[in-house]
Design a protein around this motif. Structure first.
Motif, PDB file in Angstrom:
ATOM      1  N   ALA A  62      47.993  16.056  71.195  1.00 50.03           N
ATOM      2  CA  ALA A  62      48.770  16.131  72.436  1.00 50.03           C
ATOM      3  C   ALA A  62      48.309  15.083  73.441  1.00 50.03           C
ATOM      4  N   VAL A  63      47.004  14.890  73.541  1.00 49.85           N
ATOM      5  CA  VAL A  63      46.466  13.863  74.442  1.00 49.85           C
ATOM      6  C   VAL A  63      46.941  12.481  74.004  1.00 49.85           C
ATOM      7  N   ALA A  64      46.905  12.227  72.697  1.00 47.85           N
ATOM      8  CA  ALA A  64      47.336  10.933  72.174  1.00 47.85           C
ATOM      9  C   ALA A  64      48.821  10.695  72.423  1.00 47.85           C
ATOM     10  N   VAL A  65      49.628  11.734  72.345  1.00 52.13           N
ATOM     11  CA  VAL A  65      51.061  11.605  72.618  1.00 52.13           C
ATOM     12  C   VAL A  65      51.284  11.149  74.061  1.00 52.13           C
ATOM     13  N   ARG A  66      50.518  11.700  74.986  1.00 55.04           N
ATOM     14  CA  ARG A  66      50.646  11.273  76.389  1.00 55.04           C
ATOM     15  C   ARG A  66      50.107   9.857  76.588  1.00 55.04           C
ATOM     16  N   ASN A  67      49.045   9.509  75.870  1.00 61.10           N
ATOM     17  CA  ASN A  67      48.568   8.123  75.897  1.00 61.10           C
ATOM     18  C   ASN A  67      49.642   7.171  75.382  1.00 61.10           C
ATOM     19  N   ARG A  68      50.277   7.589  74.302  1.00 63.35           N
ATOM     20  CA  ARG A  68      51.329   6.776  73.687  1.00 63.35           C
ATOM     21  C   ARG A  68      52.465   6.514  74.677  1.00 63.35           C
ATOM     22  N   LEU A  69      52.827   7.531  75.423  1.00 57.61           N
ATOM     23  CA  LEU A  69      53.872   7.389  76.433  1.00 57.61           C
ATOM     24  C   LEU A  69      53.489   6.342  77.469  1.00 57.61           C
ATOM     25  N   ARG A  70      52.284   6.476  78.025  1.00 59.86           N
ATOM     26  CA  ARG A  70      51.851   5.533  79.061  1.00 59.86           C
ATOM     27  C   ARG A  70      51.806   4.105  78.522  1.00 59.86           C
ATOM     28  N   GLN A  71      51.323   3.957  77.298  1.00 64.48           N
ATOM     29  CA  GLN A  71      51.214   2.621  76.729  1.00 64.48           C
ATOM     30  C   GLN A  71      52.593   2.028  76.450  1.00 64.48           C
ATOM     31  N   MET A  72      53.531   2.871  76.016  1.00 64.44           N
ATOM     32  CA  MET A  72      54.877   2.367  75.748  1.00 64.44           C
ATOM     33  C   MET A  72      55.564   1.922  77.028  1.00 64.44           C
ATOM     34  N   VAL A  73      55.344   2.622  78.110  1.00 63.93           N
ATOM     35  CA  VAL A  73      55.891   2.210  79.406  1.00 63.93           C
ATOM     36  C   VAL A  73      55.357   0.827  79.779  1.00 63.93           C
ATOM     37  N   ALA A  74      54.055   0.627  79.580  1.00 58.01           N
ATOM     38  CA  ALA A  74      53.437  -0.662  79.898  1.00 58.01           C
ATOM     39  C   ALA A  74      53.984  -1.765  78.991  1.00 58.01           C
ATOM     40  N   ILE A  75      54.219  -1.439  77.717  1.00 63.85           N
ATOM     41  CA  ILE A  75      54.758  -2.425  76.771  1.00 63.85           C
ATOM     42  C   ILE A  75      56.174  -2.833  77.180  1.00 63.85           C
ATOM     43  N   LEU A  76      56.988  -1.856  77.541  1.00 63.07           N
ATOM     44  CA  LEU A  76      58.344  -2.149  78.012  1.00 63.07           C
ATOM     45  C   LEU A  76      58.308  -3.064  79.229  1.00 63.07           C
ATOM     46  N   GLU A  77      57.463  -2.713  80.180  1.00 62.31           N
ATOM     47  CA  GLU A  77      57.379  -3.496  81.411  1.00 62.31           C
ATOM     48  C   GLU A  77      56.962  -4.934  81.119  1.00 62.31           C
ATOM     49  N   GLU A  78      55.962  -5.091  80.255  1.00 59.84           N
ATOM     50  CA  GLU A  78      55.466  -6.436  79.955  1.00 59.84           C
ATOM     51  C   GLU A  78      56.524  -7.267  79.236  1.00 59.84           C
ATOM     52  N   CYS A  98      63.817  10.246  75.872  1.00 58.24           N
ATOM     53  CA  CYS A  98      63.797   8.959  76.595  1.00 58.24           C
ATOM     54  C   CYS A  98      62.800   8.971  77.752  1.00 58.24           C
ATOM     55  N   ARG A  99      61.692   9.640  77.570  1.00 58.35           N
ATOM     56  CA  ARG A  99      60.755   9.794  78.677  1.00 58.35           C
ATOM     57  C   ARG A  99      60.150   8.457  79.108  1.00 58.35           C
ATOM     58  N   GLU A 100      59.858   7.593  78.133  1.00 59.81           N
ATOM     59  CA  GLU A 100      59.267   6.301  78.495  1.00 59.81           C
ATOM     60  C   GLU A 100      60.247   5.461  79.308  1.00 59.81           C
ATOM     61  N   MET A 101      61.541   5.588  79.039  1.00 57.53           N
ATOM     62  CA  MET A 101      62.535   4.895  79.847  1.00 57.53           C
ATOM     63  C   MET A 101      62.567   5.450  81.258  1.00 57.53           C
ATOM     64  N   ARG A 102      62.533   6.767  81.366  1.00 52.45           N
ATOM     65  CA  ARG A 102      62.544   7.389  82.693  1.00 52.45           C
ATOM     66  C   ARG A 102      61.314   6.993  83.493  1.00 52.45           C
ATOM     67  N   GLU A 103      60.165   6.949  82.827  1.00 51.56           N
ATOM     68  CA  GLU A 103      58.932   6.541  83.509  1.00 51.56           C
ATOM     69  C   GLU A 103      59.018   5.068  83.921  1.00 51.56           C
ATOM     70  N   PHE A 104      59.579   4.251  83.053  1.00 47.67           N
ATOM     71  CA  PHE A 104      59.706   2.829  83.363  1.00 47.67           C
ATOM     72  C   PHE A 104      60.615   2.616  84.571  1.00 47.67           C
ATOM     73  N   PHE A 105      61.743   3.314  84.603  1.00 46.07           N
ATOM     74  CA  PHE A 105      62.678   3.145  85.718  1.00 46.07           C
ATOM     75  C   PHE A 105      62.116   3.680  87.036  1.00 46.07           C
ATOM     76  N   SER A 106      61.117   4.552  86.961  1.00 47.66           N
ATOM     77  CA  SER A 106      60.502   5.084  88.188  1.00 47.66           C
ATOM     78  C   SER A 106      59.526   4.090  88.810  1.00 47.66           C
ATOM     79  N   LEU A 107      59.153   3.039  88.061  1.00 40.62           N
ATOM     80  CA  LEU A 107      58.231   2.025  88.581  1.00 40.62           C
ATOM     81  C   LEU A 107      58.963   1.098  89.551  1.00 40.62           C
TER      82      LEU A 107
END
Length: 269
Positions: A62-78, A98-107
């Motif tokens: 579960a911790v790794a899944v949340r890490n994966r989300l944060r890292q994917m947001v950073a990858i999208l942004e970059e 689509c959580r990583e998309m939602r997180e990305f759009f919140s930046l």
């Protein structure tokens, strides 16, 4: 495992998270709502069930899944901010919530270039959920949703090449762990054919050498196809892809592998 679960089911069923993973109300493991629960990281139950919720949410996976989300947001942004494309076409395979998309759009948005997202998933309910959650996205972003499963997609590559079109960036962050070698290889090779030159494909996978899935397997009846880095590379057969290069990164826990596959520019004849 079955004997163990039969003894503890009464306790697990007091956990709404545990109950959902066992019952699989969408018919498969890791559905969009379950994954969003893991992302939210909040117990849903009361009493004894809250302890099981907390246990499930704090295990390594579960911790790794949340890490994966944060890292994917950073990858999208970059990729979006640094790519030289005037407009960027992005395909999200097995998009789920689509959580990583939602997180990305919140930046705070660093780009005004046009972004064209295609979200593909077999679960129409997941697509409707994501469509609702993605209300209010920036005006320079367009999102379309495609209801299809990857098994059908890889069987009809010519048809779906026309449906999906060429892409600059393709990613899938929760699917590869469930696909047998043959299907996973076909999916990756198909996605690679959709990439424009200098485009990139990102696929994540848990590393069996780092992952001991006691809680998801024994408590939640949640299983994956186990592979380490070498086994995944053997399955993907990337050497047969023309003008392909790859690199591997990991999340903070080292459990999740991110495979970056880049399509180079073909040499001039």
């Amino acid at each position: 495992k079955k004997a163990f679960r039969s003894r503890v089911y009464d306790c697990i069923y007091q956990s709404r998270i545990g109950q959902r993973t066992i019952e699989r109300p969408r018919g498969y493991q890791g559905d969009y709502k379950t994954i969003d629960i893991f992302y939210d990281n909040k117990p849903l139950s009361e009493g004894l069930g809250s302890y099981f919720d907390t246990h499930i949410l704090t295990r390594h996976y579960a911790v790794a899944v949340r890490n994966r989300l944060r890292q994917m947001v950073a990858i999208l942004e970059e990729f979006i901010t640094k790519s030289g494309f005037e407009s960027t076409k992005i395909l999200n395979v097995a998009c789920g919530p689509c959580r990583e998309m939602r997180e990305f759009f919140s930046l705070p948005q660093k780009t005004k270039k046009k972004l064209l997202f295609t979200c593909l998933d077999q679960d129409r309910e997941a697509l409707e959920y994501s469509k609702e959650k993605l209300q209010g996205i920036p005006k320079n972003v367009e999102v379309c949703f495609v209801a299809e499963d990857v098994a059908t997609m890889v069987k009809k590559p010519e048809e779906f090449s026309k449906v999906l079109g060429m892409q600059h960036f393709i990613y899938s962050i929760g699917l590869a762990d469930y696909l047998p070698d043959r299907v996973l290889r076909k999916l990756v090779h198909f996605c690679f054919t959709l990439l424009e030159p200098n485009g990139q494909l990102v696929v994540t996978h848990k590393d069996r050498a780092k992952h001991k899935p006691i809680t998801p397997d024994w408590l939640c009846d949640w299983t994956f196809i186990p592979r380490d880095e070498e086994q995944l590379l053997n399955a993907l057969q990337l050497s047969s892809l023309p003008n392909a290069s790859y690199r591997v990164e990991r999340d903070d826990s080292q459990l999740i592998m991110f495979f970056f596959i880049t399509k180079g520019i073909p040499p001039r004849e």
